[in-house]
Design a protein around this motif. Sequence first.
Motif, PDB file in Angstrom:
ATOM      1  N   THR A 105     -32.727 -51.899 112.681  1.00  0.00           N
ATOM      2  CA  THR A 105     -33.008 -51.980 114.112  1.00  0.00           C
ATOM      3  C   THR A 105     -33.652 -53.330 114.422  1.00  0.00           C
ATOM      4  O   THR A 105     -33.959 -54.114 113.517  1.00  0.00           O
ATOM      5  CB  THR A 105     -33.963 -50.860 114.565  1.00  0.00           C
ATOM      6  OG1 THR A 105     -35.301 -51.149 114.097  1.00  0.00           O
ATOM      7  CG2 THR A 105     -33.533 -49.509 114.011  1.00  0.00           C
ATOM      8  N   LYS A 152     -24.733 -53.627 118.578  1.00  0.00           N
ATOM      9  CA  LYS A 152     -25.885 -52.834 118.976  1.00  0.00           C
ATOM     10  C   LYS A 152     -25.755 -51.395 118.505  1.00  0.00           C
ATOM     11  O   LYS A 152     -26.394 -50.980 117.537  1.00  0.00           O
ATOM     12  CB  LYS A 152     -26.074 -52.889 120.490  1.00  0.00           C
ATOM     13  CG  LYS A 152     -27.354 -52.200 120.954  1.00  0.00           C
ATOM     14  CD  LYS A 152     -27.533 -52.321 122.462  1.00  0.00           C
ATOM     15  CE  LYS A 152     -28.828 -51.651 122.895  1.00  0.00           C
ATOM     16  NZ  LYS A 152     -28.989 -51.670 124.363  1.00  0.00           N
ATOM     17  N   ASP A 153     -24.943 -50.591 119.194  1.00  0.00           N
ATOM     18  CA  ASP A 153     -24.858 -49.178 118.852  1.00  0.00           C
ATOM     19  C   ASP A 153     -23.433 -48.641 118.776  1.00  0.00           C
ATOM     20  O   ASP A 153     -23.223 -47.447 118.591  1.00  0.00           O
ATOM     21  CB  ASP A 153     -25.656 -48.341 119.856  1.00  0.00           C
ATOM     22  CG  ASP A 153     -25.270 -48.637 121.307  1.00  0.00           C
ATOM     23  OD1 ASP A 153     -24.170 -49.165 121.512  1.00  0.00           O
ATOM     24  OD2 ASP A 153     -26.075 -48.347 122.212  1.00  0.00           O
ATOM     25  N   GLY A 154     -22.442 -49.517 118.939  1.00  0.00           N
ATOM     26  CA  GLY A 154     -21.060 -49.079 118.839  1.00  0.00           C
ATOM     27  C   GLY A 154     -20.538 -48.295 120.020  1.00  0.00           C
ATOM     28  O   GLY A 154     -19.473 -47.674 119.951  1.00  0.00           O
ATOM     29  N   TYR A 155     -21.297 -48.311 121.134  1.00  0.00           N
ATOM     30  CA  TYR A 155     -20.911 -47.543 122.325  1.00  0.00           C
ATOM     31  C   TYR A 155     -19.537 -47.983 122.829  1.00  0.00           C
ATOM     32  O   TYR A 155     -19.292 -49.163 123.071  1.00  0.00           O
ATOM     33  CB  TYR A 155     -21.968 -47.745 123.408  1.00  0.00           C
ATOM     34  CG  TYR A 155     -21.673 -47.052 124.722  1.00  0.00           C
ATOM     35  CD1 TYR A 155     -21.643 -45.662 124.785  1.00  0.00           C
ATOM     36  CD2 TYR A 155     -21.428 -47.790 125.871  1.00  0.00           C
ATOM     37  CE1 TYR A 155     -21.385 -45.015 125.988  1.00  0.00           C
ATOM     38  CE2 TYR A 155     -21.174 -47.156 127.078  1.00  0.00           C
ATOM     39  CZ  TYR A 155     -21.141 -45.762 127.126  1.00  0.00           C
ATOM     40  OH  TYR A 155     -20.876 -45.134 128.317  1.00  0.00           O
ATOM     41  N   LYS A 156     -18.619 -47.010 122.945  1.00  0.00           N
ATOM     42  CA  LYS A 156     -17.253 -47.239 123.442  1.00  0.00           C
ATOM     43  C   LYS A 156     -16.456 -48.229 122.596  1.00  0.00           C
ATOM     44  O   LYS A 156     -15.522 -48.864 123.078  1.00  0.00           O
ATOM     45  CB  LYS A 156     -17.283 -47.709 124.907  1.00  0.00           C
ATOM     46  CG  LYS A 156     -17.709 -46.621 125.897  1.00  0.00           C
ATOM     47  CD  LYS A 156     -17.556 -47.107 127.326  1.00  0.00           C
ATOM     48  CE  LYS A 156     -17.899 -45.992 128.322  1.00  0.00           C
ATOM     49  NZ  LYS A 156     -17.732 -46.434 129.722  1.00  0.00           N
ATOM     50  N   THR A 172     -18.451 -58.405 125.589  1.00  0.00           N
ATOM     51  CA  THR A 172     -19.003 -57.051 125.739  1.00  0.00           C
ATOM     52  C   THR A 172     -18.709 -56.205 124.506  1.00  0.00           C
ATOM     53  O   THR A 172     -19.578 -55.467 124.017  1.00  0.00           O
ATOM     54  CB  THR A 172     -18.415 -56.370 126.987  1.00  0.00           C
ATOM     55  OG1 THR A 172     -18.748 -57.140 128.136  1.00  0.00           O
ATOM     56  CG2 THR A 172     -18.958 -54.961 127.141  1.00  0.00           C
ATOM     57  N   THR A 173     -17.472 -56.316 123.997  1.00  0.00           N
ATOM     58  CA  THR A 173     -17.106 -55.563 122.795  1.00  0.00           C
ATOM     59  C   THR A 173     -17.982 -55.968 121.612  1.00  0.00           C
ATOM     60  O   THR A 173     -18.468 -55.124 120.858  1.00  0.00           O
ATOM     61  CB  THR A 173     -15.623 -55.799 122.447  1.00  0.00           C
ATOM     62  OG1 THR A 173     -14.815 -55.281 123.486  1.00  0.00           O
ATOM     63  CG2 THR A 173     -15.255 -55.122 121.137  1.00  0.00           C
ATOM     64  N   VAL A 197     -16.132 -52.000 115.082  1.00  0.00           N
ATOM     65  CA  VAL A 197     -17.552 -52.207 114.779  1.00  0.00           C
ATOM     66  C   VAL A 197     -17.695 -52.882 113.425  1.00  0.00           C
ATOM     67  O   VAL A 197     -18.448 -53.856 113.266  1.00  0.00           O
ATOM     68  CB  VAL A 197     -18.321 -50.858 114.786  1.00  0.00           C
ATOM     69  CG1 VAL A 197     -19.723 -51.038 114.195  1.00  0.00           C
ATOM     70  CG2 VAL A 197     -18.416 -50.307 116.194  1.00  0.00           C
ATOM     71  N   ARG A 255     -21.591 -54.627 122.093  1.00  0.00           N
ATOM     72  CA  ARG A 255     -21.687 -53.184 121.827  1.00  0.00           C
ATOM     73  C   ARG A 255     -21.545 -52.874 120.344  1.00  0.00           C
ATOM     74  O   ARG A 255     -22.252 -52.017 119.797  1.00  0.00           O
ATOM     75  CB  ARG A 255     -20.616 -52.444 122.618  1.00  0.00           C
ATOM     76  CG  ARG A 255     -20.903 -52.361 124.113  1.00  0.00           C
ATOM     77  CD  ARG A 255     -19.748 -51.728 124.870  1.00  0.00           C
ATOM     78  NE  ARG A 255     -20.089 -51.515 126.271  1.00  0.00           N
ATOM     79  CZ  ARG A 255     -19.229 -51.090 127.197  1.00  0.00           C
ATOM     80  NH1 ARG A 255     -17.960 -50.853 126.863  1.00  0.00           N
ATOM     81  NH2 ARG A 255     -19.612 -50.915 128.440  1.00  0.00           N
ATOM     82  N   LYS A 300     -36.532 -42.007 118.717  1.00  0.00           N
ATOM     83  CA  LYS A 300     -35.929 -41.059 119.651  1.00  0.00           C
ATOM     84  C   LYS A 300     -36.750 -40.959 120.929  1.00  0.00           C
ATOM     85  O   LYS A 300     -36.199 -40.887 122.035  1.00  0.00           O
ATOM     86  CB  LYS A 300     -35.801 -39.684 118.990  1.00  0.00           C
ATOM     87  CG  LYS A 300     -34.744 -39.625 117.895  1.00  0.00           C
ATOM     88  CD  LYS A 300     -34.682 -38.246 117.257  1.00  0.00           C
ATOM     89  CE  LYS A 300     -33.632 -38.193 116.159  1.00  0.00           C
ATOM     90  NZ  LYS A 300     -33.586 -36.877 115.481  1.00  0.00           N
TER      91      LYS A 300
END
Length: 345
Positions: free
Chosen positions: A102, A32-36, A25-26, A42, A29, A317
Motif C-alpha cells: 500500500t 491502484k486497485d484494479g477497479y474496472k 486512467t487504465t 493489471v 486504476r 478497512k
Amino acid sequence: MARNGLGGEPVTLKTIAAELGVSVTTVARALKDGYKVGPEMVLKVRKTADRLGYVRNLEGAKLRTGKTLVIMAFLSFTEEEEIGDSGSVGLLQGIHKRLADTDYSVRAVPVAMGDLALEQVSDVVRGRSADGLILDHTELQDERVKLLLEVDVPFVTYGRTELLSPHAWFDIDNEFAVWQSTTALLKDGYRRVALVDGDLRYSYVRQRVRGYEKALQEYGIELDPALIHHDMLNADRARKAAGRLLDAGADSFVCVNELTFLGVRAGVRDRLGAGVERLGFALRSGTNIGEYVATKVYTSHFSRQEAGWKLADLLLKRIGGSSPEDCQELVRTTLRINGASHEAL
C-alpha cells in the motif's frame, strides 16, 4: 517518479500508457486497485511499471487526496532489559507486512507500560498527522477510545473495551486461552494452579481471570486468591512472586506471557533447584519459546506477527469506510507442548 534510461525523462503514468497503448486512467486504476480493469491488464501494467522503474509520487498523492498516508501505532513496550520485549516488535512486523503493498507507512510510538499516552494521541488528532491509529493494552473505559470516537478518527484497538459505542478491534479470546492452558495443567493432575498475570485495569486481564476461574470450577476446585498474582509484565517481579506462590502451595503456573514465564521459572528454580521439573507451566505466547526450554510447557499460541497484520488490515478497512461493526475480529489460540501442536482443548 523515476528517470528512464533513454532520455532521462521521468517515468509517469503517461509513459506507461504510451508504452502499452492504453489510457492513463487504465494505468492509474491498474496500479491502484484494479477497479474496472481485467487481471491480465493489471499484471501487464504493473510489470511494465517495474521494468521502466516507475515510483509513485506519494507527495502528489497526499496533495490530491488530502491524506497523510501515515498510520500511527501506539504500542506498549516493557522496560525489560534482562530478557527483552518480544510482543510489540512482533506486532510491528505484522503491521509492516500488511502495509507493504500500500502507499501507507507506519510510525511506531513506544508507550511505557501503564501509560495510555492520551496526550500524544490528542496531539495526533489535533495535528491531523495520521489517517488512522492502532492502540494496544485497552482499558475497560479507555479514554483514548472515547476521544477517537468523539472526533471520528479511524482507529483499531488490540483488545476490547466495555464502551457502549462500537469501534474497530482485533483480539485474542483471552478467556478461552487461559481456560485452555489451565485445563491442560489440570488434566496432568496439578491441583494448585497459580495465575501470574497483568494489571486488572486492562480488559484482557479480566477476561483471563474469568477463563482461569471457569477451568477450576469445571474440575470442582475452589478458587484460592492466594494463588493469583497481578503485576506489571516484568520478569524480575514474576521471579520474586514465584516464592510467595510456592509458599501458598502452588504446584503449577499459568503465566500471561514469555516474560512472566521465564521470571516464574527462574524463581521456582531459585527455591527448588532441579525440583523445578516437578512443577507445571503454561503461558499464552506469540512465539515458539516452548521449543527452546528444557521444562515441559504448554503454550496457548497465536502469532504476534499475524495479530499485527490483522490490526493493520482492519484499520485499512475503517479508513476505506467500513463500519466499526464490520471491523471486529476475535480469534482463538492453539495449544502446543514445547512448540509442537497438541490436541485441541
